[in-house]
Write an enzyme that holds these catalytic residues in place. Sequence first.
Site, short mmCIF file in Angstrom:
data_model
loop_
_atom_site.label_atom_id
_atom_site.label_comp_id
_atom_site.label_asym_id
_atom_site.label_seq_id
_atom_site.Cartn_x
_atom_site.Cartn_y
_atom_site.Cartn_z
N GLY A 1 22.82 57.36 -11.27
CA GLY A 1 21.73 58.04 -11.54
C GLY A 1 22.45 59.10 -12.53
O GLY A 1 21.82 60.09 -12.75
N GLY B 1 24.05 52.01 -14.40
CA GLY B 1 23.63 51.00 -15.25
C GLY B 1 23.58 51.66 -16.50
O GLY B 1 24.35 51.64 -17.40
N ARG C 1 9.61 51.60 -22.27
CA ARG C 1 10.02 52.89 -21.59
C ARG C 1 9.07 54.17 -22.18
O ARG C 1 8.76 54.77 -21.32
CB ARG C 1 11.64 53.17 -21.74
CG ARG C 1 12.52 52.08 -21.15
CD ARG C 1 14.07 52.35 -21.20
NE ARG C 1 14.54 53.30 -20.13
CZ ARG C 1 14.71 54.89 -20.52
NH1 ARG C 1 14.98 54.88 -21.92
NH2 ARG C 1 15.24 55.29 -19.46
N TYR D 1 7.48 55.45 -18.94
CA TYR D 1 8.13 56.68 -18.35
C TYR D 1 8.15 57.94 -19.30
O TYR D 1 8.95 58.86 -18.96
CB TYR D 1 9.36 56.52 -17.90
CG TYR D 1 10.12 55.44 -17.29
CD1 TYR D 1 9.77 55.02 -16.04
CD2 TYR D 1 11.09 54.71 -17.82
CE1 TYR D 1 10.32 53.93 -15.48
CE2 TYR D 1 11.87 53.48 -17.49
CZ TYR D 1 11.50 53.05 -16.18
OH TYR D 1 11.95 52.23 -15.42
N CYS E 1 -2.25 45.63 -29.09
CA CYS E 1 -3.49 46.23 -29.35
C CYS E 1 -4.05 47.18 -28.26
O CYS E 1 -4.96 47.04 -27.49
CB CYS E 1 -4.48 45.05 -29.54
SG CYS E 1 -3.95 44.13 -31.07
#
Length: 402
Positions: free
Chosen positions: A218, A261, A298, A302, A328
């Site tokens: 995180g 990550g 992304r 988000y 589209c």
Amino acid sequence: MDNQLLVSLAEKYGSPLYVYDAEKIISQYNRITNAFANVKSLKLNYAVKANTNVSILKLFKKLNSGIDTVSIQEVQLGLKAGFEPENIIFTPNGVSLEEIEEVAKLGVQINIDNISILEQFGHHYPNIPVCVRINPHIMAGGNHKISVGHIDSKFGISIHQVPLIKRVVENTGMLINGIHTHTGSDILDIDVFLAASEIILNEAKDFPNLDFIDFGSGFKVPYKEGDVSTNIEELGERLTTRFNKFCKNYGKDLTLMFEPGKFLVSEAGKFLANVNVVKQTTSTVFASIDSGFNHLVRPMMYDSYHHIHNVSNPNGRERYYSVVGYICETDTFGSNRRISEIREDDVLCFDNAGAYCFSMASNYNSRFRPAEVLIYEGQDYLIRKQESFEDLLKNQVIIDLE
Ligand SMILES: *Cc1c(COP(=O)(O)O)cnc(C)c1O
């Protein structure tokens, strides 16, 4: 990676294109190991779902990293990259007992996040030690879709159910060798991270057979100028002191684990795309690129921010643009962005494209997924070819309706 290099790579390999800088990945990796240099045993497990290209995995292997995986396919990609099973941890959510069994048989460390599977696994394999994922119910910032520590979250076994974990362990005779927590993406506040760690350590002391404690990830990276990012150095100093004290009381030097990550790969990646059309409407100037949310989802998924610059014309007059894709339906990468003048055929560069970008790409609108390039020691290497028409047809079974 300077503008000219990026333009030339887009020309050489075609647009759109993902480009990764190995040097940046290595420096981020070293930042964490340096921050925790005073922990006797530290282990980083790169969370491969951020970017699963096998050449990227091999780079992590070279750095002595382990990997964190969430599906048996990720485990298999890790094995393909040369990771030993003991350097792989499997942290799935809601997958079947069969999949967990298959991964356990490969010799991979299993991390279980619900009582039901823990109990069944314990019945069948009391001799395979497992880690448990605990949810300390700490809210750790981030977008609601990526915040996983809250009370209604589907992730982990609630901290309030630790007595039940102990009962299952006692009844089955299984061994808990690790405690894991991952409070979600985008930790802004070190105090919050430490508060969660405190809760976990307080439970960990009652598990007598631990080899490691895994504090997940995180860690936040900056997306734009002025963004706060995790002060990993400060976290290192404070958590090291706390962890070393814990080990002393526990009577054993446990391994401290993390599984970042985004922190490791986000900033190393750039996404490049050509501008197809510049279109002025009554209210907006649109720049339409030869890509869309099929390649970089992304922003639509988000609302994530990716800084966009015009690497073909970095010193042009600045204007306000909405940068949009060719899918589209609404397909916006950035609205009202100040970017140096965009002309048709210019190459735009999207920052922070190393994590959760290619790995979330799809073939929507029947477009090919783009190529990927790794810059390693000054050389550019093609590490994934752009797809072709055959790839779109590969698994289709075309029946004869005559
Ligand atoms: C996705 C994930 C991570 C990595 O999170 P980042 O925000 O990319 O660092 C770590 N641990 C688990 C269990 C995950 O699912």
